[in-house]
Design a protein around this motif. Structure first.
Motif, PDB file in Angstrom:
ATOM      1  N   LEU A 104      -9.819   5.715   0.942  1.00  0.00           N
ATOM      2  CA  LEU A 104      -8.808   5.096   1.790  1.00  0.00           C
ATOM      3  C   LEU A 104      -8.300   3.809   1.152  1.00  0.00           C
ATOM      4  N   LEU A 105      -7.005   3.796   0.827  1.00  0.00           N
ATOM      5  CA  LEU A 105      -6.344   2.565   0.390  1.00  0.00           C
ATOM      6  C   LEU A 105      -5.792   1.875   1.623  1.00  0.00           C
ATOM      7  N   SER A 106      -5.976   0.565   1.711  1.00  0.00           N
ATOM      8  CA  SER A 106      -5.447  -0.231   2.823  1.00  0.00           C
ATOM      9  C   SER A 106      -4.701  -1.425   2.262  1.00  0.00           C
ATOM     10  N   MET A 107      -3.491  -1.644   2.777  1.00  0.00           N
ATOM     11  CA  MET A 107      -2.660  -2.773   2.359  1.00  0.00           C
ATOM     12  C   MET A 107      -2.395  -3.650   3.569  1.00  0.00           C
ATOM     13  N   GLN A 108      -2.755  -4.921   3.454  1.00  0.00           N
ATOM     14  CA  GLN A 108      -2.421  -5.904   4.482  1.00  0.00           C
ATOM     15  C   GLN A 108      -1.480  -6.922   3.849  1.00  0.00           C
ATOM     16  N   SER A 109      -0.477  -7.336   4.628  1.00  0.00           N
ATOM     17  CA  SER A 109       0.516  -8.278   4.130  1.00  0.00           C
ATOM     18  C   SER A 109       0.833  -9.309   5.198  1.00  0.00           C
ATOM     19  N   ALA A 110       1.027 -10.544   4.760  1.00  0.00           N
ATOM     20  CA  ALA A 110       1.423 -11.610   5.681  1.00  0.00           C
ATOM     21  C   ALA A 110       2.898 -11.478   6.052  1.00  0.00           C
ATOM     22  N   GLU A 111       3.671 -10.736   5.242  1.00  0.00           N
ATOM     23  CA  GLU A 111       5.089 -10.522   5.503  1.00  0.00           C
ATOM     24  C   GLU A 111       5.314  -9.042   5.802  1.00  0.00           C
ATOM     25  N   PRO A 112       6.292  -8.716   6.658  1.00  0.00           N
ATOM     26  CA  PRO A 112       6.505  -7.315   7.012  1.00  0.00           C
ATOM     27  C   PRO A 112       6.993  -6.472   5.833  1.00  0.00           C
ATOM     28  N   ILE A 113       6.269  -5.379   5.568  1.00  0.00           N
ATOM     29  CA  ILE A 113       6.650  -4.411   4.541  1.00  0.00           C
ATOM     30  C   ILE A 113       7.295  -3.237   5.256  1.00  0.00           C
ATOM     31  N   SER A 114       8.466  -2.800   4.767  1.00  0.00           N
ATOM     32  CA  SER A 114       9.141  -1.679   5.421  1.00  0.00           C
ATOM     33  C   SER A 114       8.810  -0.342   4.772  1.00  0.00           C
ATOM     34  N   VAL A 115       8.536  -0.327   3.460  1.00  0.00           N
ATOM     35  CA  VAL A 115       8.233   0.919   2.761  1.00  0.00           C
ATOM     36  C   VAL A 115       7.233   0.640   1.648  1.00  0.00           C
ATOM     37  N   ILE A 116       6.258   1.552   1.498  1.00  0.00           N
ATOM     38  CA  ILE A 116       5.355   1.540   0.346  1.00  0.00           C
ATOM     39  C   ILE A 116       5.397   2.928  -0.265  1.00  0.00           C
ATOM     40  N   LEU A 153      -4.908  -5.472  -1.191  1.00  0.00           N
ATOM     41  CA  LEU A 153      -5.061  -4.026  -1.294  1.00  0.00           C
ATOM     42  C   LEU A 153      -6.536  -3.727  -1.537  1.00  0.00           C
ATOM     43  N   THR A 154      -7.114  -2.890  -0.666  1.00  0.00           N
ATOM     44  CA  THR A 154      -8.523  -2.517  -0.813  1.00  0.00           C
ATOM     45  C   THR A 154      -8.646  -1.000  -0.876  1.00  0.00           C
ATOM     46  N   VAL A 155      -9.774  -0.547  -1.422  1.00  0.00           N
ATOM     47  CA  VAL A 155     -10.118   0.872  -1.414  1.00  0.00           C
ATOM     48  C   VAL A 155     -11.519   0.989  -0.829  1.00  0.00           C
ATOM     49  N   ALA A 156     -11.718   2.014   0.004  1.00  0.00           N
ATOM     50  CA  ALA A 156     -13.024   2.246   0.618  1.00  0.00           C
ATOM     51  C   ALA A 156     -13.348   3.737   0.524  1.00  0.00           C
ATOM     52  N   PRO A 157     -14.570   4.084   0.189  1.00  0.00           N
ATOM     53  CA  PRO A 157     -15.629   3.171  -0.201  1.00  0.00           C
ATOM     54  C   PRO A 157     -15.352   2.541  -1.563  1.00  0.00           C
ATOM     55  N   GLY A 158     -15.892   1.364  -1.755  1.00  0.00           N
ATOM     56  CA  GLY A 158     -15.627   0.574  -2.950  1.00  0.00           C
ATOM     57  C   GLY A 158     -16.222   1.106  -4.229  1.00  0.00           C
ATOM     58  N   ASN A 159     -17.178   2.039  -4.144  1.00  0.00           N
ATOM     59  CA  ASN A 159     -17.750   2.590  -5.370  1.00  0.00           C
ATOM     60  C   ASN A 159     -16.879   3.704  -5.954  1.00  0.00           C
ATOM     61  N   ILE A 160     -15.810   4.112  -5.290  1.00  0.00           N
ATOM     62  CA  ILE A 160     -14.756   5.023  -5.756  1.00  0.00           C
ATOM     63  C   ILE A 160     -15.335   6.274  -6.422  1.00  0.00           C
ATOM     64  N   LEU A 161     -15.928   7.120  -5.612  1.00  0.00           N
ATOM     65  CA  LEU A 161     -16.484   8.386  -6.102  1.00  0.00           C
ATOM     66  C   LEU A 161     -15.400   9.455  -6.167  1.00  0.00           C
ATOM     67  N   VAL A 162     -15.470  10.308  -7.201  1.00  0.00           N
ATOM     68  CA  VAL A 162     -14.538  11.423  -7.308  1.00  0.00           C
ATOM     69  C   VAL A 162     -14.873  12.474  -6.255  1.00  0.00           C
ATOM     70  N   GLN A 186      -1.869   2.368   5.246  1.00  0.00           N
ATOM     71  CA  GLN A 186      -3.021   3.099   4.718  1.00  0.00           C
ATOM     72  C   GLN A 186      -2.575   4.386   4.035  1.00  0.00           C
ATOM     73  N   SER A 187      -3.383   4.820   3.058  1.00  0.00           N
ATOM     74  CA  SER A 187      -3.177   6.086   2.375  1.00  0.00           C
ATOM     75  C   SER A 187      -4.540   6.677   2.049  1.00  0.00           C
ATOM     76  N   THR A 188      -4.731   7.943   2.397  1.00  0.00           N
ATOM     77  CA  THR A 188      -5.973   8.647   2.086  1.00  0.00           C
ATOM     78  C   THR A 188      -5.708   9.616   0.935  1.00  0.00           C
ATOM     79  N   PHE A 189      -6.647   9.707  -0.008  1.00  0.00           N
ATOM     80  CA  PHE A 189      -6.450  10.553  -1.181  1.00  0.00           C
ATOM     81  C   PHE A 189      -7.798  10.970  -1.763  1.00  0.00           C
TER      82      PHE A 189
END
Length: 116
Positions: A38-50, A24-33, A76-79
């Protein structure tokens, strides 16, 4: 003349959580208010719901529900995070991952945002 140049923005991601099969990563990494994040989740196994939400730890800022979308290579999720009187606000991300085989993982991850 370098002082006249605008400061380059660092948009590189920051790893918030990593296991052998998840990242799980967030970009940009300095996390400004008050900046799209953008949160990004990569998985080696299939995820059906987050599903997940954010809450302030340093002070109460309400609950921020996250809307996840499946994209090629993961989810991905943008917030946005709101600004408060704490220049280095601590946040908690609560996640629920459901795999295609029915397994579920709950994870809570703390991170920090800043004004600059």
């Amino acid at each position: 003349l370098q002082a006249c140049q605008p400061v380059a923005k660092d948009s590189s991601p920051q790893v918030l959580w990593q296991t052998d099969s998840l990242m799980l990563t967030v970009a940009p990494g300095n996390i400004l208010v008050e900046t799209p994040l953008l949160l990004s989740m990569q998985s080696a196994e299939p995820i059906s719901v987050i599903s997940g939400e954010l809450q302030g730890v340093s002070m109460y800022m309400g609950r921020i529900p996250l809307q996840w979308q499946q994209v090629e290579g993961g989810w991905q999720s943008t917030f946005l995070l709101g600004a408060c009187s704490d220049p280095n606000m601590r946040w908690q991300l609560a996640l629920l991952l459901q795999y295609a085989d029915g397994r579920q993982i709950r994870q809570q991850i703390e991170f920090q945002s800043s004004w600059r």
